[in-house]
Structures are given as C-alpha cells and as structure tokens.
Design a protein around this motif. Structure first.
Motif, short mmCIF file in Angstrom:
data_model
loop_
_atom_site.label_atom_id
_atom_site.label_comp_id
_atom_site.label_asym_id
_atom_site.label_seq_id
_atom_site.Cartn_x
_atom_site.Cartn_y
_atom_site.Cartn_z
N LYS A 26 -7.62 -1.32 5.21
CA LYS A 26 -6.87 -1.37 3.95
C LYS A 26 -5.80 -2.46 3.99
O LYS A 26 -5.61 -3.19 3.01
CB LYS A 26 -6.24 -0.02 3.65
N GLN A 81 -2.28 7.48 5.87
CA GLN A 81 -3.47 6.96 5.18
C GLN A 81 -3.69 5.46 5.40
O GLN A 81 -4.73 4.95 5.02
CB GLN A 81 -3.37 7.24 3.68
N LEU A 88 0.83 -1.21 0.00
CA LEU A 88 0.00 0.00 0.00
C LEU A 88 0.86 1.26 0.00
O LEU A 88 0.57 2.22 -0.72
CB LEU A 88 -0.94 0.00 1.21
N LEU A 130 0.15 5.36 -0.94
CA LEU A 130 -0.48 5.79 0.29
C LEU A 130 0.60 6.32 1.24
O LEU A 130 1.71 5.80 1.26
CB LEU A 130 -1.19 4.62 0.99
N SER A 131 0.26 7.33 1.99
CA SER A 131 1.20 7.80 3.02
C SER A 131 0.97 6.95 4.27
O SER A 131 -0.05 6.27 4.39
CB SER A 131 0.97 9.28 3.33
#
Length: 178
Positions: free
Chosen positions: A37, A32, A23, A28-29
């Motif tokens: 997820k 996040q 991810l 994505l940071s």
C-alpha cells in the motif's frame, strides 16, 4: 568525518513517509499499513522500499521518532523561554499541536506517544513551577496536573478543535491557578 546523505535517499524516504502519512490520514490504522500500500501510494516499487527499510515497522518507527523529536524540540524550546508567562507558553504549545494535529492523531494509536507527551509536559510543569525539592506531595501534584493536561490536549485534538487554543489554554490556566 560525517558522511553526507545522498539527496535521492532523502527524497525517496520522504516519499515513503509521506505515502504512509497519506494512507493513515485517509483512515487506515497503523496495523493496516503494508509495504504494498505504501509503495503504491508513493509510486515506487517494493525493491526501493526494502533498500531503505527492513519492513513496515521500520518505516513507522522512523516516522514516529521524527515526529516525537520535533515535538520534543518544540517543548524543550518552550521550556527555555523565560520571558513569557505560562498561559502564553501554553497557547504557543497548543498552536503548534494544532498545526501538527494530523500527524499527532495518527500517533495517538501508539501507546508510546501519550507517555512521551506526558513526560515532556511533566518536565515543563516542574520547571515552570520550580519544583526543585521533590516531595511525595509535589510528585503526585505534578503527576495529576500533567495527566489532566495531557487528557485535555488529547480530547481537544480529537474532539474539540472547534475551540481555540486560546480558550483551551485559558481553561487549563484556570484549573491550575495557584
């Protein structure tokens, strides 16, 4: 007597860490990331996640610690090598950083990574320079050298990968030939 960890536990934790890395590599940071997820990407359920980690920060902390430990081990091994010159030692370090760049670029989001890299390289510089007697001048000298090398390495991993590790090592070596 040490308890041997269950292979299923190891495999599940690896699946969760790999999902988080996937991810993060997909853009994505760290802020996040969520349990939902990560578990969707790992094809596991949330209950399984909570059997292994208290929260997403726990997963990130373990992942970060493992990557920093691997980096520490690599630099410590280079510090111990006495039969190669500084430039070759630097090339080996840069080659290692290049192979780990995807994980390291993720860690650049964390303040502790740059500080950890700084401390490791400072130790390497001081040992290679044989700075046994520390004076104000040598302290500042090693701080400046370390900061600039960390800056060059971080720039290279973020923006300069079209340049080889040999080239970057040569440029660093030329800056600090003394």
């Amino acid at each position: 007597m040490t308890r041997k960890e269950d292979p299923r536990t190891i495999r599940t934790q690896e699946m969760l860490k790999n999902a988080a890395l996937t991810l993060l590599n997909d853009g994505l940071s760290i802020n996040q990331l969520s349990v939902q997820k990560v578990t969707q990407t790992a094809l596991l359920n949330r209950t399984t996640f909570y059997l292994h980690y208290q929260d997403i920060e726990g997963l990130i902390a373990q992942l970060t610690q493992e990557i920093l430990q691997e980096l520490t081990d690599k630099i410590e091994a280079l510090i111990q090598v006495q039969d190669i010159d500084e430039k070759k030692q630097l090339v080996q370090l840069l080659d290692y950083l290049y192979t780990q760049r995807h994980h390291l670029l993720i860690l650049f989001q964390l303040d502790q990574f740059e500080n950890h890299l700084f401390q490791l390289l400072k130790k390497l510089i001081e040992i290679r320079r044989h700075n046994i007697k520390s004076t104000k001048k040598t302290y500042v000298d090693s701080q400046i050298k370390t900061a600039s090398i960390v800056g060059v390495i971080m720039w290279w991993l973020k923006n300069g990968l079209h340049l080889s590790s040999d080239y970057i090592a040569e440029q660093i070596h030329l800056m600090y030939k003394a």
